[in-house]
Design an enzyme around this catalytic site. Structure first.
Site, PDB file in Angstrom:
ATOM      1  N   SER A 182      -6.639 -33.426  -4.100  1.00 16.73           N
ATOM      2  CA  SER A 182      -7.463 -33.544  -2.897  1.00 16.73           C
ATOM      3  C   SER A 182      -8.957 -33.412  -3.148  1.00 16.73           C
ATOM      4  CB  SER A 182      -7.014 -32.510  -1.866  1.00 16.73           C
ATOM      5  OG  SER A 182      -7.100 -31.209  -2.414  1.00 16.73           O
ATOM      6  N   HIS A 210      -2.551 -36.674   0.639  1.00 17.30           N
ATOM      7  CA  HIS A 210      -3.629 -37.679   0.611  1.00 17.30           C
ATOM      8  C   HIS A 210      -3.123 -39.059   0.180  1.00 17.30           C
ATOM      9  CE1 HIS A 210      -7.068 -35.106   1.537  1.00 17.30           C
ATOM     10  NE2 HIS A 210      -6.365 -34.154   0.941  1.00 17.30           N
ATOM     11  N   LYS A 241      -3.813 -36.349   8.296  1.00 16.10           N
ATOM     12  CA  LYS A 241      -4.887 -37.076   7.607  1.00 16.10           C
ATOM     13  C   LYS A 241      -4.824 -38.553   8.018  1.00 16.10           C
ATOM     14  CE  LYS A 241      -4.704 -33.586   3.999  1.00 16.10           C
ATOM     15  NZ  LYS A 241      -5.747 -32.701   4.480  1.00 16.10           N
TER      16      LYS A 241
HETATM   17  N1  PMP Z   1      -1.515 -30.515   0.855  1.00 13.47           N
HETATM   18  C1  PMP Z   1      -2.643 -31.073   0.397  1.00 13.47           C
HETATM   19  C2  PMP Z   1      -2.666 -31.659  -0.987  1.00 13.47           C
HETATM   20  C3  PMP Z   1      -3.784 -31.114   1.220  1.00 13.47           C
HETATM   21  O1  PMP Z   1      -4.926 -31.657   0.783  1.00 13.47           O
HETATM   22  C4  PMP Z   1      -3.714 -30.570   2.522  1.00 13.47           C
HETATM   23  C5  PMP Z   1      -4.894 -30.601   3.471  1.00 13.47           C
HETATM   24  N2  PMP Z   1      -6.058 -30.013   3.029  1.00 13.47           N
HETATM   25  C6  PMP Z   1      -2.520 -30.012   2.943  1.00 13.47           C
HETATM   26  C7  PMP Z   1      -1.437 -30.000   2.085  1.00 13.47           C
HETATM   27  C8  PMP Z   1      -2.391 -29.390   4.295  1.00 13.47           C
HETATM   28  O2  PMP Z   1      -2.176 -30.366   5.284  1.00 13.47           O
HETATM   29  P1  PMP Z   1      -2.394 -29.987   6.804  1.00 13.47           P
HETATM   30  O3  PMP Z   1      -3.838 -30.141   7.094  1.00 13.47           O
HETATM   31  O4  PMP Z   1      -1.516 -30.939   7.544  1.00 13.47           O
HETATM   32  O5  PMP Z   1      -1.931 -28.572   6.967  1.00 13.47           O
END
Ligand code: PMP
Length: 394
Positions: A182, A210, A241
Site C-alpha cells: 500500500s 489495493h 477503496k
Molecule cells: N489492507 C491493506 C493492504 C490496506 O491498505 C488497507 C487500507 N489502508 C486495509 C487492509 C484496510 O482496509 P479498510 O480501509 O477497508 O479497513
C-alpha cells in the site's frame, strides 16, 4: 508529568520530527476535486481509484437500500444482522472473484482480524512479508501461532522460513502477503509464492485491498491478474477503496467461508454492514461486471502521471500500480512539500514513520480514473514548481 502532559510531550516530539499527522476535513464528496478545510483542491490522496465514492448509480442503490431496509443492521450477522442484501452482495462478489463463496465484514481491517486468528493455533506457523499492512500485523498479533517475518518479496527467504517452521513441527503453514503493497505500490511475487507454498503444502493468503477493482479483468484482483484461481486459498479484499464504499470481505472455498461464520470474531461480535453500504457495494460489483472501461482509464492516468513525474527527475520508487510514491526520504521535507502543495491547490499527504520505514518519507500520490488529463497536468506543474523550490529536482 501527569498523564495528559506525557501525551502532549509525545505529540510534541512527533511535531519536531515532522511526523505529526495533520488531519484535514472534507466539506464535499470525494472526487477529482473537493473542498478541504475551506479550499477547493485537487484530490491526490484518496483510495477512490474508480471515482465510485460519488457514483450516481451507487448512490441511488444506497438510497433504495435505505428505503427498503432502514439505516442500521440492528445486530451482528450471526444474530439478526444478516439481510438478504448482504447475502446477495456475497453471492455476486463470489461470482465476480471467481471463488466459491465470500464473507462480507465491516472493513478490510476487520477482514484480516477475522481470518488470521480464526484459522491458526499455537501449533501453527504464520509467515508474513515484512512490509505487510498494519491490519495483517495486528491480525497476526491476535494469533497464538509462531511468527516468521520474511524479507520483502524475497521468496528465497520465505522458503528458508518455511523449512524452519516445518522442521519445528508446525501443523499449518500460513503465508500472508499484501497483493499490492500500500505504500510502495509494488506487487507481491504471487506466482513464485504459490509455487513455493505448494512445495511445502502451505496455505496462501493475499490481502488484495489495493488490487480489488484495480488489477485483473475488470478489477477482479491480483489472483485474476496472475491467473492463479484455485491456487490461492484466501483472498482478503476491501470495499473501501476502488469499490468506493466501506467494508471488507474474504473470498475462498465454501468450507473456509462456512468455518469463518462460526469462528471469526469481527463477524460474530460486531454489527454488520449498513444496508446503504451493502446496496452501494453490490451496485459497484454490477458496474464492474458490465464493463472494465473505468479500470482501463485508471491505468492510463497512472501511466501518464508517472511518466511525466519521472521525466522531471522525481523518484517514484518501485511502483507498478496507480499508487505513486514520490520519494523525499526526509520526513520534514515530505511534510513541507505536502503543505506547499496544499497552498498551491493540491491535497497529497506526506507519509513518514511508522507507516513507512525511517528515512523513506514520501508524498504518496493516489491516481484515480476520475482525474482528467488536465488535472494531472496541473499536478505535474505544481510538483515541478515545488520540487525546484525545495531542490529535489533540477
Ligand atoms: N489492507 C491493506 C493492504 C490496506 O491498505 C488497507 C487500507 N489502508 C486495509 C487492509 C484496510 O482496509 P479498510 O480501509 O477497508 O479497513
Amino acid at each position: 508529568m501527569n498523564f495528559y502532559e506525557q501525551l502532549v510531550a509525545e505529540m510534541n516530539e512527533l511535531k519536531e520530527n515532522g511526523l505529526f499527522v495533520t488531519i484535514r476535513t472534507l466539506e464535499s464528496a470525494q472526487g477529482a476535486w473537493f473542498e478541504v478545510d475551506g479550499k477547493k483542491v485537487l484530490n491526490l490522496c484518496s483510495n477512490n481509484y474508480l471515482g465510485f465514492a460519488n457514483n450516481e448509480r451507487m448512490k441511488k442503490a444506497a438510497i433504495e437500500a435505505i428505503e427498503k431496509y432502514g439505516v442500521g443492521p440492528g445486530a451482528v450477522r450471526s444474530i439478526a444482522g444478516t439481510m438478504d442484501i448482504h447475502t446477495q452482495l456475497e453471492k455476486e462478489l463470489a461470482a465476480f472473484k471467481k471463488t466459491e463463496a465470500t464473507l462480507v465484514v465491516q472493513s478490510g481491517f476487520n477482514a484480516n482480524q477475522a481470518v488470521i486468528p480464526a484459522i491458526t493455533t499455537k501449533d501453527d506457523a504464520i509467515l508474513s512479508d515484512e512490509l505487510n499492512h498494519a491490519s495483517i500485523i495486528d491480525g497476526v498479533r491476535l494469533s497464538k501461532a509462531k511468527k516468521y517475518v520474511w524479507k520483502h518479496k524475497d521468496v528465497k527467504d520465505l522458503e528458508e522460513k518455511l523449512k524452519e517452521a516445518k522442521e519445528a513441527g508446525a501443523r499449518r503453514l500460513l503465508i500472508i502477503t499484501d497483493g499490492v503493497f500500500s505504500m510502495d505500490g509494488d506487487l507481491a511475487p504471487l506466482p513464485e509464492i504459490v509455487e513455493v507454498a505448494e512445495k511445502y503444502d502451505a496455505i496462501v493468503m493475499v490481502d488484495d485491498a489495493h488490487g480489488e477493482g484495480v488489477l485483473g479483468e475488470s478489477g477482479r484482483g491480483i489472483v485474476d491478474h496472475f491467473h492463479l484461481h484455485g491456487r490461492v486459498h484466501i483472498e482478503v479484499g476491501t470495499l473501501s477503496k476502488a469499490f468506493g464504499v466501506v467494508g471488507g470481505f474474504v473470498a475462498g472455498k465454501k468450507e473456509l467461508i462456512d468455518y469463518l461464520k462460526q469462528k471469526a470474531r469481527p463477524f460474530l461480535f460486531s454489527s454488520s454492514l449498513s444496508p446503504a453500504e451493502a446496496g452501494a457495494a453490490l451496485e459497484a460489483v454490477r458496474i464492474l461486471v458490465e464493463s472494465g472501461e473505468v479500470v482501463e482509464r485508471l491505468w492510463d492516468n497512472a501511466k501518464y502521471f508517472k511518466e511525466k513525474l519521472n521525466a522531471l527527475g522525481f523518484d517514484t520508487w518501485h511502483s507498478e500500480t496507480p499508487i505513486t510514491p514520490v520519494m523525499l526520504y526526509d520526513a520534514k521535507v515530505a511534510k513541507e512539500f505536502s503543505l506547499k502543495l496544499f497552498e498551491e491547490g493540491i491535497f497529497a499527504q506526506s507519509i513518514g514513520y511508522p507507516t513507512v520505514p525511517k528515512g523513506l518519507a514520501r508524498i504518496r500520490v493516489m491516481i484515480s480514473a476520475a482525474h482528467t488529463k488536465e488535472d494531472l497536468d496541473f499536478a505535474v506543474e505544481k510538483f515541478e514548481k515545488i520540487g525546484k523550490e525545495l531542490n529535489i529536482i533540477k
